[in-house]
Design a protein around this motif. Structure first.
Motif, PDB file in Angstrom:
ATOM      1  N   SER B  38       0.912  -0.813   0.075  1.00 52.06           N
ATOM      2  CA  SER B  38      -0.188   0.117  -0.417  1.00 52.06           C
ATOM      3  C   SER B  38       1.187   1.376   0.097  1.00 52.06           C
ATOM      4  CB  SER B  38      -0.766  -0.026   1.564  1.00 52.06           C
ATOM      5  OG  SER B  38      -0.189   0.039   2.301  1.00 52.06           O
ATOM      6  N   SER B  39       2.150   1.548  -0.090  1.00 53.07           N
ATOM      7  CA  SER B  39       3.007   2.235   0.026  1.00 53.07           C
ATOM      8  C   SER B  39       4.521   1.520   0.086  1.00 53.07           C
ATOM      9  CB  SER B  39       3.071   3.411   1.581  1.00 53.07           C
ATOM     10  OG  SER B  39       3.560   4.458   1.569  1.00 53.07           O
ATOM     11  N   ARG B  40       5.398   2.335  -0.429  1.00 57.05           N
ATOM     12  CA  ARG B  40       6.879   1.914  -0.302  1.00 57.05           C
ATOM     13  C   ARG B  40       7.754   2.624  -0.506  1.00 57.05           C
ATOM     14  NH1 ARG B  40       8.495  -2.484  -3.002  1.00 57.05           N
ATOM     15  NH2 ARG B  40       6.385  -3.484  -2.973  1.00 57.05           N
ATOM     16  N   ARG B  41       8.566   2.766   0.073  1.00 51.04           N
ATOM     17  CA  ARG B  41       9.625   4.242   0.147  1.00 51.04           C
ATOM     18  C   ARG B  41      10.948   3.482   0.774  1.00 51.04           C
ATOM     19  NH1 ARG B  41      11.109   5.652   5.356  1.00 51.04           N
ATOM     20  NH2 ARG B  41      10.300   4.404   6.754  1.00 51.04           N
ATOM     21  N   ASP B  42      11.636   4.840   0.586  1.00 56.98           N
ATOM     22  CA  ASP B  42      13.465   4.559   0.763  1.00 56.98           C
ATOM     23  C   ASP B  42      13.939   3.099  -0.473  1.00 56.98           C
ATOM     24  OD1 ASP B  42      13.586   6.212   2.557  1.00 56.98           O
ATOM     25  OD2 ASP B  42      14.999   4.849   3.915  1.00 56.98           O
ATOM     26  N   PRO B  43      13.940   3.234  -1.689  1.00 57.94           N
ATOM     27  CA  PRO B  43      14.521   2.990  -2.567  1.00 57.94           C
ATOM     28  C   PRO B  43      16.234   2.651  -2.250  1.00 57.94           C
ATOM     29  CG  PRO B  43      14.088   4.867  -3.909  1.00 57.94           C
ATOM     30  CD  PRO B  43      13.630   4.667  -2.500  1.00 57.94           C
ATOM     31  N   SER B  52      13.629  -1.587  -0.174  1.00 57.64           N
ATOM     32  CA  SER B  52      12.693  -0.909   0.041  1.00 57.64           C
ATOM     33  C   SER B  52      12.074  -0.978   0.739  1.00 57.64           C
ATOM     34  CB  SER B  52      12.010  -0.688  -1.473  1.00 57.64           C
ATOM     35  OG  SER B  52      10.412  -0.994  -0.940  1.00 57.64           O
TER      36      SER B  52
END
Lengths: 155, 160
Positions: B38-43, B52
């Motif tokens: 639902s949310s993905r960050r810091d690749p 991530s």
């Protein structure tokens, strides 16, 4: 584990990013009060990046395998803009996002063929991939074959 | 086609021709990445691997996707229920992940070796609070942002 000698780093540093070969380190330092990318060699010496003296605040630096490419997020007016600096020829490649969205974080693949970008989308964080293969020459590890094998084996 | 429309079309084609090569979105991969969290960050991108931090079921965890097979990769032993990840980085062969995580009210730096499924805590000397981490391609060198005495420093660590 071995650690770098004391004093290798002499000022406040954030957002570290190593090159693929580990010989270069990019960090964000406060220079004249502005978050600015700095590039250092293994011996701690600063490698100048005059193309990036402006457009602060800088954030989220990322280096390719041999450090030829330095990707980061810069400020252009009221917008954030991802750019890739080719240190071989000094060329700065702006990477505007479709839909006028602002990048938040980024990560460059070691061979510089792809870039991952974190963006905001409908109140959630998303990560999107960009193909840079038409834009940049690959930056390969020493001794690596010139022909990259396909990601999936096919018969 | 009217002369005005023809002129606009010609101008558009000329502009497209002059714009040079551009970065291209990868809609297949991007659709896959949207589906899985639902949310993905810091690749953290390393050749065929994308690490991530993803939000699933109300909990954030470290996620590794094999861009070759387009499949998420299991990380047994890493995403403990009492750990909150803060930063992640992955080696180019996808076998090592460095993670900054909060656990038991402290923030720690750990190295996860995927082929053996072990999590090794990496102590900081002198002690400090880690924040962001970067592994080099072979996973043998690590740079970590550490808070000490109210300022941010970067430690370089060479790993066996």
């Amino acid at each position: 584990m071995e650690r770098a000698a004391t004093g290798w780093i002499d000022r406040s540093q954030e957002d570290p990013a190593l090159s693929g070969d580990g010989r270069l380190l990019a960090v964000i330092s406060q220079i004249q009060g502005r978050p600015t990318v700095q590039l250092r060699g293994e011996d701690g010496s600063i490698r100048p990046v005059p193309q990036l003296r402006r457009h602060q605040p800088h954030s989220s630096p990322s280096l390719s395998w041999n450090g030829r490419y330095l990707a980061l997020i810069t400020q252009r007016g009221k917008r954030r803009l991802a750019v890739v600096l080719d240190r071989l020829n000094g060329r700065l490649h702006p990477l505007p996002l479709p839909g006028g969205r602002d990048p938040v974080r980024l990560s460059l693949a070691p061979d510089a063929r792809r870039l991952a970008l974190q963006v905001a989308d409908q109140g959630q964080w998303r990560v999107e991939l960009l193909d840079l293969s038409e834009l940049l020459e690959p930056d390969r590890a020493a001794g690596q074959a010139l022909t990259t094998p396909p990601l999936e084996s096919s018969r | 086609m009217t002369p005005t429309a023809s002129l606009l079309l010609l101008l558009s084609l000329l502009l497209l021709g002059c714009s040079g090569p551009r970065p291209t979105p990868l809609p297949d991969f991007n659709g896959l990445l949207r589906q899985n969290a639902s949310s993905r960050r810091d690749p953290a991108l390393a050749q065929r691997w994308l690490a991530s931090l993803t939000l699933r079921g109300g909990r954030e965890r470290v996620d590794l996707v094999d861009l070759g097979s387009r499949q998420p990769v299991p990380l047994p032993g890493l995403n403990r229920a009492d750990a909150q990840p803060i930063s992640v980085s992955v080696s180019a062969d996808g076998t090592r992940l460095a993670v900054v995580q909060q656990r038991d009210e402290r923030t720690e730096l750990v190295l996860y070796r995927r082929n053996v499924g072990t999590v090794q805590r990496l102590p900081l000397e002198p002690p400090g609070v880690p924040r962001a981490v970067s592994l080099n391609a072979d996973g043998r060198r690590l740079a970590v942002q550490v808070s000490r005495g109210g300022r941010w420093e970067v430690d370089l660590i060479r790993l066996p």
